[in-house]
Design an enzyme around this catalytic site. Structure first.
Site, PDB file in Angstrom:
ATOM      1  N   HIS A 129     -11.615  -3.809  10.347  1.00 53.85           N
ATOM      2  CA  HIS A 129     -12.283  -3.717   9.042  1.00 53.85           C
ATOM      3  C   HIS A 129     -13.512  -2.823   9.106  1.00 53.85           C
ATOM      4  O   HIS A 129     -14.442  -2.971   8.330  1.00 53.85           O
ATOM      5  CB  HIS A 129     -12.689  -5.113   8.544  1.00 53.85           C
ATOM      6  CG  HIS A 129     -11.605  -5.809   7.766  1.00 53.85           C
ATOM      7  ND1 HIS A 129     -10.288  -5.640   8.036  1.00 53.85           N
ATOM      8  CD2 HIS A 129     -11.663  -6.670   6.720  1.00 53.85           C
ATOM      9  CE1 HIS A 129      -9.573  -6.376   7.207  1.00 53.85           C
ATOM     10  NE2 HIS A 129     -10.374  -7.007   6.390  1.00 53.85           N
ATOM     11  N   GLU A 139       0.815  -1.222   0.000  1.00 54.29           N
ATOM     12  CA  GLU A 139       0.000   0.000   0.000  1.00 54.29           C
ATOM     13  C   GLU A 139       0.843   1.264   0.000  1.00 54.29           C
ATOM     14  O   GLU A 139       0.505   2.253  -0.654  1.00 54.29           O
ATOM     15  CB  GLU A 139      -0.950   0.011   1.204  1.00 54.29           C
ATOM     16  CG  GLU A 139      -2.159  -0.898   1.072  1.00 54.29           C
ATOM     17  CD  GLU A 139      -1.872  -2.329   1.465  1.00 54.29           C
ATOM     18  OE1 GLU A 139      -0.702  -2.651   1.768  1.00 54.29           O
ATOM     19  OE2 GLU A 139      -2.810  -3.149   1.472  1.00 54.29           O
TER      20      GLU A 139
END
Lengths: 318, 351
Positions: free
Chosen positions: B134, B65
């Site tokens: 999440h 990322e």
């Protein structure tokens, strides 16, 4: 010296290196006056890497560099006036005084920018190379970074992606062996950086002694490979910083590296070496031109106005 | 199919359409990120783009990322318009250095010589045990940073128009989506259109209180409106849509009328978007109007996984209605009924 290297090349490389050296010595000279209100990370001792590399780049090629970026900027054809005014914090500086020494950037010179966060510019250079490939442009992207940057995860992520996509990018590691005062052997389990880089599928070559001709020749070969569409290349260029990590001073008193090590590299000075290869008259002509150029840059910086308050709010967004 | 003016599509379909139309219009747009070219196509929002526009313009990435964010920034500086997709917003924490130190600063540090037209999509997860890592909505982190823009559309109409604006904008944009909005449907024109930055949406008009909802919480606020009506309380309901820049004037004008402000965020309260909105409204109205304020959001804990605790973690229509009732200091106790949130109750995962 290789017989094939002509006097013109020697003069050009000498002038390019001396220009950087003299600019930084001028910064040292004026630093105590507090006119340069910006931390400076000097390249003195490391000029041969930027110059040897940029000798093989064209104006359209793109460079990303680091906070120790004066050498790369000037070697890429940067504007001394704009740079000095930027260090002075003036509105005629490259970025109106918003960048300072650590964030030199100049689209006209093909140098997009420099970052003070170690390794952070590396993926941007990879992104530039990706864009050039997508746009079918014949542009080589070069990114300079120190060996300290290879400690960072983003360096490894970037190498992997550049190799995966066979991107037209040249990675230049200026290995001066110290991250501030921390030696590379205290930071890496395996010292052979090229071996680690090669494991990603990026051809890697180490140049041991900062020899400007060798740096230039290896760059020429690497750039040709890149232009032939063979993907990224990596050069580990051994070099040495003569001054302190930051600021104008020497740092022998800090006692983190052996004096003999520094002395050995000073004896290996590529500027003195090439100066000795030139005719006295040729050398003096180059020296005089540089002296004049720097004097003009100082005058440009001194006479430029500071930016007005309204400049603060410009270009936060576009 | 109904006519374009009344055509109803889902939030996910609206995002797909915006991205498809922009990729079709402008060859400098590309979409990348983990999973964008797989068989699921990021909940359908990028489905088969690698076939429609070629694998060069829609590609999967290594699990990197940090570097992949930098690659997007570098490509944007070089004239592309990348859209980087993260299936969960939590992963933007791995991109923070690049977004904050580079994307947000490049224009300023070069005095405008370079700019970064870069869109970063982050999808907030909820329901079915998404748990602590999440489920996070990190918009306030990005609102804090000059040089970044933040969109958080709630309706399919805004999802499409904001995405088109984000792609066309010359600055880095964090685009916050919510998984629980993906199935919601609404009227979306087929033709391309932009929803502007810095313009809030007044969704419902009332007299007694101003309620600002952020992202999915707008849906819960609209449910709470029905409950409040039972007590004769009517609300101005505002969706900021654009969190940075923030249209504080629309909110402050409403509060000047109602005298009470409640902000319901899909995130924590401390140093959050709600704190910012409340503070700015008070700064604008103090001395001119006595006002009451309150904030609702996540409980001050990480998000638990098990359903009974998860149900306590988030504001609901019930807790919003009760909060508004208490803020207005209405006489007597009130226990508003629970209202089922169908997008949560019916969600069957797995993701």
């Amino acid at each position: 010296m290789n017989q094939e290297i002509d006097a013109q090349t020697v003069g050009r490389l000498f002038a390019a290196m001396l220009r950087i050296r003299c600019v930084e010595e001028e910064i040292i000279r004026v630093y105590s006056s507090d006119k340069v209100k910006s931390p400076v990370h000097l390249s003195i001792g490391q000029e041969s890497i930027a110059v040897g590399v940029c000798e093989n780049l064209r104006a359209i090629d793109i460079v990303y560099a680091t906070y120790r970026g004066h050498a790369a900027y000037l070697a890429k054809g940067g504007d001394i006036n704009g740079m000095m005014a930027e260090l002075w914090g003036k509105s005629n500086g490259l970025a109106s005084g918003k960048a300072g020494s650590m964030h030199l950037g100049d689209r006209e010179a093909g140098m997009i920018g420099t970052s003070a966060i170690v390794a952070t510019g590396i993926p941007l250079a990879v992104g530039n190379a990706l864009a050039m490939k997508m746009q079918r442009k014949d542009v080589v992207t070069t990114v300079f970074f120190g060996e300290g940057a290879t400690d960072e995860g983003v360096f490894h992520e970037s190498l992997n992606f550049a190799a995966l996509r066979k991107l037209p990018i040249l990675f230049i590691c200026e290995n001066n062996q110290y991250a501030i005062y921390s030696h590379v052997r205290d930071r890496m389990g395996v010292e052979n950086l090229c071996e680690r880089v090669a494991a990603y599928g990026v051809p890697a070559t180490r140049i041991e002694n900062g020899d400007v001709f060798e740096v230039s020749e290896q760059t020429r070969i690497a750039v040709q490979e890149i232009r032939d569409g063979n993907g990224p290349q990596f050069l580990e260029c051994m070099t040495y910083r003569w001054r302190d990590h930051v600021g104008p001073g020497e740092d022998r008193h800090i006692d983190y590296r052996p004096d003999e090590e520094l002395d050995r590299w000073i004896a290996n000075d590529q500027i003195a070496r090439l100066g000795g290869l030139l005719d006295n008259a040729d050398r003096q002509k180059i020296e005089a031109e540089i002296e004049l150029e720097i004097a003009e840059a100082i005058a440009f910086a001194e006479t430029g106005p500071f930016p007005g308050g309204e400049v603060m709010y410009k270009n936060v967004v576009q | 199919m109904s006519s374009s003016k009344t055509r109803s599509v889902s939030y996910a379909e609206a995002l797909y359409e915006a991205l498809y139309q922009e990729m079709d219009r402008d060859p400098s747009v590309f979409v990348y990120g983990q999973g964008v070219d797989d068989a699921k196509g990021m909940y359908g929002t990028t489905l088969d783009f690698h076939k429609s526009f070629g694998p060069e313009r829609c590609f999967d990435t290594p699990l990197s990322e940090d570097a992949m964010t930098g690659v997007g920034i570098g490509a944007a500086i070089a004239g592309m318009r990348p859209v980087h997709v993260h299936q969960r917003m939590d992963f933007l924490l791995l991109c923070m250095n690049q977004l904050v130190n580079m994307a947000a600063k490049m224009s300023y540090m070069t005095e405008g010589a370079v700019n970064v037209p870069f869109v970063v999509r982050g999808i907030i997860g909820r329901s079915w045990g998404q748990g602590a890592q999440h489920s996070q909505a990190l918009h306030s982190y990005f609102m804090h940073i000059p040089g970044l823009r933040v969109f958080a559309p709630t309706t399919p109409y805004d999802a499409k128009g904001c995405m088109i604006s984000a792609i066309r904008d010359d600055n880095p944009v964090v685009f916050m989506e919510h998984r629980m909005l993906y199935g919601n449907t609404g009227i979306v024109p087929e033709a391309s259109y932009e929803v502007p930055f810095g313009q809030a949406r007044l969704l419902s008009e009332g007299n007694d209180i101003t309620i600002v909802g952020i992202s999915h919480m707008v849906v819960e606020v609209l449910r709470a409106k029905q409950l409040l009506a039972q007590k004769g309380i009517s609300a101005d309901i505002i969706d900021p849509v654009s969190l940075a820049p923030l249209d504080i004037d629309t909110i402050a004008t409403s509060v000047a009328k109602t005298g009470s402000l409640m902000v319901v965020d899909t995130s924590w309260l401390s140093c959050g978007a709600g704190s910012e909105i409340v503070t700015q409204v008070i700064e604008k109205l103090q001395g001119a109007r006595d006002i009451r304020v309150s904030r609702l959001g996540y409980q001050p804990t990480p998000c638990p996984t098990t359903r009974p605790l998860e149900d306590l973690f988030y504001p609901t229509a019930q807790s919003i209605a009760l909060g508004a009732y208490n803020l207005l200091e209405k006489p007597g106790d009130w226990a508003p009924e629970a209202v089922e949130a169908s997008e949560i109750a019916e969600f069957r995962g797995p993701f």
